[in-house]
Design a protein around this motif. Structure first.
Motif, PDB file in Angstrom:
ATOM      1  N   TYR A  55       0.803  -1.232   0.000  1.00  0.00           N
ATOM      2  CA  TYR A  55       0.000   0.000   0.000  1.00  0.00           C
ATOM      3  C   TYR A  55       0.835   1.281   0.000  1.00  0.00           C
ATOM      4  N   TYR A  56       2.137   1.183   0.284  1.00  0.00           N
ATOM      5  CA  TYR A  56       2.955   2.403   0.339  1.00  0.00           C
ATOM      6  C   TYR A  56       3.566   2.788  -1.006  1.00  0.00           C
ATOM      7  N   VAL A  57       3.438   1.922  -2.032  1.00  0.00           N
ATOM      8  CA  VAL A  57       4.025   2.303  -3.320  1.00  0.00           C
ATOM      9  C   VAL A  57       3.116   3.339  -4.002  1.00  0.00           C
ATOM     10  N   SER A  58       3.605   3.921  -5.083  1.00  0.00           N
ATOM     11  CA  SER A  58       2.859   5.014  -5.725  1.00  0.00           C
ATOM     12  C   SER A  58       1.508   4.526  -6.263  1.00  0.00           C
ATOM     13  N   SER A  77      -2.622  -2.288  11.277  1.00  0.00           N
ATOM     14  CA  SER A  77      -1.754  -2.367  10.088  1.00  0.00           C
ATOM     15  C   SER A  77      -2.380  -1.524   8.980  1.00  0.00           C
ATOM     16  N   THR A  78      -1.681  -1.400   7.867  1.00  0.00           N
ATOM     17  CA  THR A  78      -2.239  -0.604   6.757  1.00  0.00           C
ATOM     18  C   THR A  78      -3.597  -1.176   6.320  1.00  0.00           C
ATOM     19  N   ALA A  79      -3.673  -2.492   6.149  1.00  0.00           N
ATOM     20  CA  ALA A  79      -4.934  -3.103   5.702  1.00  0.00           C
ATOM     21  C   ALA A  79      -6.030  -2.908   6.749  1.00  0.00           C
ATOM     22  N   GLU A  80      -5.655  -2.965   8.020  1.00  0.00           N
ATOM     23  CA  GLU A  80      -6.654  -2.796   9.085  1.00  0.00           C
ATOM     24  C   GLU A  80      -7.153  -1.351   9.138  1.00  0.00           C
ATOM     25  N   ILE A  81      -6.265  -0.393   8.916  1.00  0.00           N
ATOM     26  CA  ILE A  81      -6.681   1.019   8.878  1.00  0.00           C
ATOM     27  C   ILE A  81      -7.665   1.224   7.717  1.00  0.00           C
ATOM     28  N   ILE A  82      -7.336   0.637   6.569  1.00  0.00           N
ATOM     29  CA  ILE A  82      -8.194   0.781   5.380  1.00  0.00           C
ATOM     30  C   ILE A  82      -9.571   0.133   5.641  1.00  0.00           C
ATOM     31  N   ALA A  83      -9.576  -1.036   6.259  1.00  0.00           N
ATOM     32  CA  ALA A  83     -10.839  -1.727   6.552  1.00  0.00           C
ATOM     33  C   ALA A  83     -11.656  -0.940   7.577  1.00  0.00           C
ATOM     34  N   VAL A 116      -1.271   4.934   1.465  1.00  0.00           N
ATOM     35  CA  VAL A 116      -2.581   4.341   1.775  1.00  0.00           C
ATOM     36  C   VAL A 116      -3.729   5.220   1.298  1.00  0.00           C
ATOM     37  N   SER A 117      -3.446   6.505   1.022  1.00  0.00           N
ATOM     38  CA  SER A 117      -4.533   7.423   0.626  1.00  0.00           C
ATOM     39  C   SER A 117      -5.197   6.969  -0.683  1.00  0.00           C
ATOM     40  N   PHE A 118      -4.450   6.281  -1.541  1.00  0.00           N
ATOM     41  CA  PHE A 118      -5.021   5.834  -2.822  1.00  0.00           C
ATOM     42  C   PHE A 118      -6.214   4.913  -2.578  1.00  0.00           C
ATOM     43  N   ARG A 119      -6.011   3.861  -1.773  1.00  0.00           N
ATOM     44  CA  ARG A 119      -7.101   2.917  -1.514  1.00  0.00           C
ATOM     45  C   ARG A 119      -8.190   3.563  -0.644  1.00  0.00           C
ATOM     46  N   LEU A 120      -7.772   4.405   0.303  1.00  0.00           N
ATOM     47  CA  LEU A 120      -8.767   5.054   1.166  1.00  0.00           C
ATOM     48  C   LEU A 120      -9.736   5.894   0.325  1.00  0.00           C
ATOM     49  N   ASP A 142     -16.677   9.635  -0.535  1.00  0.00           N
ATOM     50  CA  ASP A 142     -17.364  10.712   0.198  1.00  0.00           C
ATOM     51  C   ASP A 142     -16.749  11.003   1.564  1.00  0.00           C
ATOM     52  N   LYS A 143     -15.682  10.311   1.909  1.00  0.00           N
ATOM     53  CA  LYS A 143     -15.038  10.559   3.206  1.00  0.00           C
ATOM     54  C   LYS A 143     -13.773  11.387   2.999  1.00  0.00           C
ATOM     55  N   ARG A 144     -13.336  12.038   4.081  1.00  0.00           N
ATOM     56  CA  ARG A 144     -12.152  12.918   3.995  1.00  0.00           C
ATOM     57  C   ARG A 144     -10.994  12.338   4.818  1.00  0.00           C
ATOM     58  N   PHE A 145      -9.825  12.322   4.213  1.00  0.00           N
ATOM     59  CA  PHE A 145      -8.642  11.794   4.906  1.00  0.00           C
ATOM     60  C   PHE A 145      -7.568  12.871   4.971  1.00  0.00           C
ATOM     61  N   TYR A 146      -7.072  13.090   6.185  1.00  0.00           N
ATOM     62  CA  TYR A 146      -6.036  14.107   6.388  1.00  0.00           C
ATOM     63  C   TYR A 146      -4.788  13.417   6.929  1.00  0.00           C
TER      64      TYR A 146
END
Ligand code: 13P
Ligand code: SF4
Length: 303
Positions: free
Chosen positions: A24-27, A213-219, A237-241, A247-251
């Motif tokens: 999840y950290y790659v471009s 983990s990254t997957a758990e944050i995304i889930a 991770v912002s790509f998958r988020l 409709d959600k906002r990620f900062y």
């Protein structure tokens, strides 16, 4: 990215019976063309189970190494062999030997973000998504957790019945996130939930609503009824988020955590290694066999 590059990648993938795995950290452009995108545990399981002949691993060297350890007969390629995780080198054989001398009933628990040489000296590997479960399941009471002091401390808090000895390593990217940056983000977005990776410092975790983990944050973000989140992990991770939650906002904290090694993976380099089969991950058989044991134990206990 040129459509032509993607088309060529797909043609070469077919020709070579290859699959592309990406963390999840790659471009975004690499995540978009990969066959499998996930956290370290998921990618290790994919690497073990795939019937492809060639694996192109878009991540950092410990990930390519783990894929090769699990798949000696497959060709494992990395788009850029210099992509390395600095934390993977932050433990020493001397300290492990010292701990083994000191504690008779010791389990050396090795975060998968470690070199193959460190894995060889360990009893079991873990990732951020299974570390608590695996440490809890061990029969040993004393655990030497390498190399990440932050994940180790988080595990120690979750499994208080164990005596967890920490090693002084950390991820420089997560360690650079400060509590002040998180407080600032919370002030700017008071309704936002703070979701953090356990590689972050204690001060960040105590300001967090969820740790995973990254997957758990995304889930978590996907199933949550909340609509705003401060994300304390690497910005890939912002790509998958965003894809999962338009409709959600990620900062992100102001400095926007970015792992330069992960970003060394590019579509052009993927195409090149697919065509030439350069950048093969190779390990001597003795190292591979010794490092396989703790990885297999992880797959078994983490199931
Ligand atoms: P996970 O994707 O397993 O949470 O790992 C994070 C990481 O730092 C990988 O380098
Ligand atoms: Fe290593 Fe941190 Fe980069 Fe992950 S984000 S590869 S732990 S330096």
């Amino acid at each position: 990215m040129k459509n032509e590059t993607i088309q060529q990648i797909n043609e070469w993938k077919q020709k070579k019976n290859a699959v592309i795995l990406a963390h999840y950290y790659v471009s975004e452009e690499v995540q978009a063309l990969a066959d499998y995108v996930g956290d370290s545990f998921y990618l290790a399981k994919v690497a073990k189970d795939t019937d492809a002949s060639v694996l192109v691993f878009c991540g950092v060297s410990f990930m390519g190494e783990s894929a090769k350890i699990l798949n000696p007969d497959k060709v494992v390629l990395m788009p850029d062999l210099t992509a390395d995780c600095p934390m993977a080198h932050m433990a020493t054989a001397e300290r492990i030997a010292e701990m083994r001398r000191k504690y008779e009933d010791l389990a050396v628990v090795c975060y998968i973000n470690s070199t193959a040489e460190l894995k060889c000296l360990s009893d079991v590997c873990v990732t951020s998504s299974n570390a608590v479960k695996i440490v809890r399941a061990l029969s040993n009471r004393t655990v030497f957790f390498i190399p990440d002091r932050n994940l180790g401390r988080y595990v120690a808090e979750q499994v208080p019945e164990k005596n967890v000895i920490l090693n002084d390593g950390c991820c420089p990217i997560h360690a650079a996130i400060s509590a002040e940056q998180v407080r600032e983000a919370k002030q700017l977005h008071p309704r936002a939930r703070v979701l953090s990776h356990p590689e972050c410092d204690d001060a960040i975790l105590s300001l967090s609503d969820y740790i995973g983990s990254t997957a758990e944050i995304i889930a978590y973000a996907k199933q949550s009824k909340e609509t705003e989140f401060v994300i304390c992990t690497e910005d890939g991770v912002s790509f998958r988020l965003q894809q999962d939650n338009p409709d959600k906002r990620f900062y992100f904290p102001k400095t926007c955590p970015c792992c330069p090694d992960m970003k060394l993976n590019t579509p052009e380099k993927i195409l090149r290694v697919l065509m030439t089969e350069e950048n093969r991950v190779e390990l001597d058989e003795k190292t591979r066999i010794a490092a396989l044991r703790p990885l297999e134990r992880m797959l078994e206990l983490g199931r």
